[in-house]
Design an enzyme around this catalytic site. Sequence first.
Site, PDB file in Angstrom:
ATOM      1  N   GLU A  73      22.360 -55.242  -4.924  1.00 19.29           N
ATOM      2  CA  GLU A  73      21.482 -54.687  -5.829  1.00 19.29           C
ATOM      3  C   GLU A  73      22.469 -54.258  -7.029  1.00 19.29           C
ATOM      4  OE1 GLU A  73      19.480 -50.336  -6.753  1.00 19.29           O
ATOM      5  OE2 GLU A  73      20.687 -50.598  -4.895  1.00 19.29           O
ATOM      6  N   ASP A 108      15.895 -52.856  -8.321  1.00 13.54           N
ATOM      7  CA  ASP A 108      15.758 -51.676  -8.473  1.00 13.54           C
ATOM      8  C   ASP A 108      15.278 -51.710 -10.080  1.00 13.54           C
ATOM      9  OD1 ASP A 108      16.042 -49.161  -9.559  1.00 13.54           O
ATOM     10  OD2 ASP A 108      17.145 -48.536  -7.909  1.00 13.54           O
ATOM     11  N   GLN A 134      12.706 -50.967  -5.296  1.00 11.13           N
ATOM     12  CA  GLN A 134      12.999 -49.419  -5.887  1.00 11.13           C
ATOM     13  C   GLN A 134      12.503 -49.221  -7.050  1.00 11.13           C
ATOM     14  OE1 GLN A 134      16.779 -49.001  -2.928  1.00 11.13           O
ATOM     15  NE2 GLN A 134      17.065 -48.559  -5.098  1.00 11.13           N
ATOM     16  N   GLU A 170      12.838 -44.032  -5.654  1.00  6.85           N
ATOM     17  CA  GLU A 170      14.248 -43.566  -5.604  1.00  6.85           C
ATOM     18  C   GLU A 170      14.304 -42.571  -7.089  1.00  6.85           C
ATOM     19  OE1 GLU A 170      18.620 -45.135  -4.575  1.00  6.85           O
ATOM     20  OE2 GLU A 170      17.742 -45.944  -6.148  1.00  6.85           O
TER      21      GLU A 170
END
Length: 191
Positions: A73, A108, A134, A170
């Site tokens: 990530e 993300d 995310q 998140e």
Amino acid sequence: RGLASLPGREADFDRSLESALPYVKALETTRVHMVAGIPPVDADPNVCKGTFVRNLRAAAAFFAPHGVDALIEPISRRDIPGFFLTRQEDAIAYLDEAGAPNTGLQMDFYHCQIVQGDLTAHLRRNFARIRHVQISNLPDRHEPDTGEVNYTHILAELDRLGYDGWVGCEYYPAGDAEAGLGWARPYGIRG
């Protein structure tokens, strides 16, 4: 903040895979994040890259018999100063170099927006490599229905592309966590 890019810590990384396995089995997960880490400021970037690819290959080989993907990530340096992996195209290059079918991208959108923006283009370009998503919104990392990112569009694009995985939320609730889930009602989540 992770070990995957830290030269000289390969044995520690390998032991971390062994330590993770009981959790992987207990949780019946099929994905594990290989956190890149923060290399020492005097570390040679090319050595860090080689270490990262080596460790990604090791994780993929270790987890393959268990049906688990090793994910990486990109994370913004606003949130983790000095973090090794920050850009989408670098992540894809490392995945390509590792060459293991059970590796993938943990996308993300919060971090991508900070570092690069152009979220829809990154999503479309990298979709085949994305194994987990995310979300949270900017500038304060709160609920997805506040801030500058249009998650109605992003989530619709994920649907259009055929994403069938989880979307991790998140973020830090701006207020009461349960009340803050109101944004998710259209998606079947009750808060």
